[in-house]
Design an enzyme around this catalytic site. Structure first.
Site, PDB file in Angstrom:
ATOM      1  N   HIS A  23      -8.393  31.454 -64.325  1.00 59.59           N
ATOM      2  CA  HIS A  23      -7.894  32.012 -63.060  1.00 59.59           C
ATOM      3  C   HIS A  23      -8.947  32.922 -62.416  1.00 59.59           C
ATOM      4  CE1 HIS A  23      -4.594  33.846 -60.463  1.00 59.59           C
ATOM      5  NE2 HIS A  23      -5.576  34.715 -60.340  1.00 59.59           N
ATOM      6  N   GLU A  24      -9.542  33.806 -63.230  1.00 58.80           N
ATOM      7  CA  GLU A  24     -10.527  34.754 -62.685  1.00 58.80           C
ATOM      8  C   GLU A  24     -11.823  34.044 -62.290  1.00 58.80           C
ATOM      9  OE1 GLU A  24      -9.429  37.536 -61.806  1.00 58.80           O
ATOM     10  OE2 GLU A  24      -7.592  37.347 -62.969  1.00 58.80           O
ATOM     11  N   CYS A  40      -1.133  36.563 -58.732  1.00 58.66           N
ATOM     12  CA  CYS A  40      -2.472  37.050 -58.415  1.00 58.66           C
ATOM     13  C   CYS A  40      -2.331  38.353 -57.639  1.00 58.66           C
ATOM     14  CB  CYS A  40      -3.191  35.998 -57.556  1.00 58.66           C
ATOM     15  SG  CYS A  40      -4.849  36.484 -57.070  1.00 58.66           S
ATOM     16  N   LEU A  41      -3.149  39.340 -57.975  1.00 60.05           N
ATOM     17  CA  LEU A  41      -3.043  40.642 -57.301  1.00 60.05           C
ATOM     18  C   LEU A  41      -3.341  40.532 -55.806  1.00 60.05           C
ATOM     19  CD1 LEU A  41      -4.671  43.035 -59.946  1.00 60.05           C
ATOM     20  CD2 LEU A  41      -2.239  42.634 -59.516  1.00 60.05           C
ATOM     21  N   GLN A  71     -12.094  40.180 -55.222  1.00 58.84           N
ATOM     22  CA  GLN A  71     -10.803  40.789 -54.893  1.00 58.84           C
ATOM     23  C   GLN A  71     -10.917  42.256 -54.500  1.00 58.84           C
ATOM     24  OE1 GLN A  71      -8.838  39.233 -58.709  1.00 58.84           O
ATOM     25  NE2 GLN A  71      -7.161  39.217 -57.241  1.00 58.84           N
ATOM     26  N   GLY A 101      -6.196  40.757 -65.087  1.00 58.08           N
ATOM     27  CA  GLY A 101      -7.508  40.259 -64.728  1.00 58.08           C
ATOM     28  C   GLY A 101      -7.817  40.640 -63.291  1.00 58.08           C
ATOM     29  N   HIS A 134     -11.741  32.621 -58.944  1.00 54.32           N
ATOM     30  CA  HIS A 134     -12.006  33.579 -57.859  1.00 54.32           C
ATOM     31  C   HIS A 134     -13.497  33.599 -57.495  1.00 54.32           C
ATOM     32  CE1 HIS A 134      -8.235  35.541 -56.919  1.00 54.32           C
ATOM     33  NE2 HIS A 134      -7.975  35.783 -58.194  1.00 54.32           N
TER      34      HIS A 134
HETATM   35 NI    NI Z   1      -6.078  36.255 -58.970  1.00 58.68          NI
END
Ligand code: NI
Length: 188
Positions: A138-139, A96-97, A49, A44, A142
């Site tokens: 989660h996304e 998380c990236l 991000q 995701g 963001h």
């Molecule tokens: Ni994340």
């Protein structure tokens, strides 16, 4: 084009993202986001991000083959609204990236009902459950300026303080391109 992923500590990750005008052409940005996400082996990725504070996130959970629900879970969510979260809380380790090399348990509800536009500006209202719901939650967070580490206990957060600081500074080893808010000029 692979875009740099914004690291923990950047203020854009704490901002509520802006609605996108219906009909806006996003195909190039979406293609770049997929390329960026796959390059980082993510499932995701949300627009903040990659440095854009707009209400868009993408998913591809099809790599998690043992989850039948995720077999077609490659989706684009534009201007999403979570309408309802139901079911039991369940706990799973998340990563998380934007926060490489940290994984912690997060509790979320099982089901999420969400209204969103897809990449063709078709409106959908759908309920997702289990892992698909978790990726969405989660996304979606963001877009609200929330990171999974925000759910950790103060003690846990204190224990991670130095690790998080090192991520902001870029003092980490990571396989994909990132943008670090506290990187010293000398490194760049
Ligand atoms: Ni994340």
């Amino acid at each position: 084009m692979i875009l740099p992923i914004v690291a923990y500590g950047d203020s854009i990750l704490k901002k509520k993202a802006e609605e996108i005008s219906v009909g806006t052409s996003l195909s190039e940005l979406i293609a770049d986001m997929y390329e960026t996400m796959y390059n980082a082996q993510g499932i995701g990725l949300a627009a903040p991000q990659i440095g854009k504070s707009i209400r868009l996130f993408i998913t591809d959970g099809t790599v998690l083959k043992d989850e039948p629900q995720l077999q077609d879970f490659k989706k684009v969510f534009i201007n999403p609204t979570i309408l309802e979260e139901t079911g039991q809380l369940w706990t799973m380790e998340e990563g998380c990236l934007s926060i490489p090399n940290i994984r912690e348990n997060v509790s979320r509800k099982e089901n999420v009902r969400i209204r969103y536009y897809d990449e063709n500006w078709n409106l959908h209202e759908k309920t997702y459950t289990g892992m698909a719901a978790r990726i969405i939650q989660h996304e979606y967070d963001h877009l609200e300026g929330i990171l999974f580490v925000d759910y950790l206990s103060p003690l846990k957060k204190r224990m991670l303080k130095n690790k998080l600081l090192n991520i902001s500074k870029g003092a980490i080893s990571v396989e994909y391109r990132m943008r670090f808010p506290m990187a010293s000029k000398a490194r760049v």
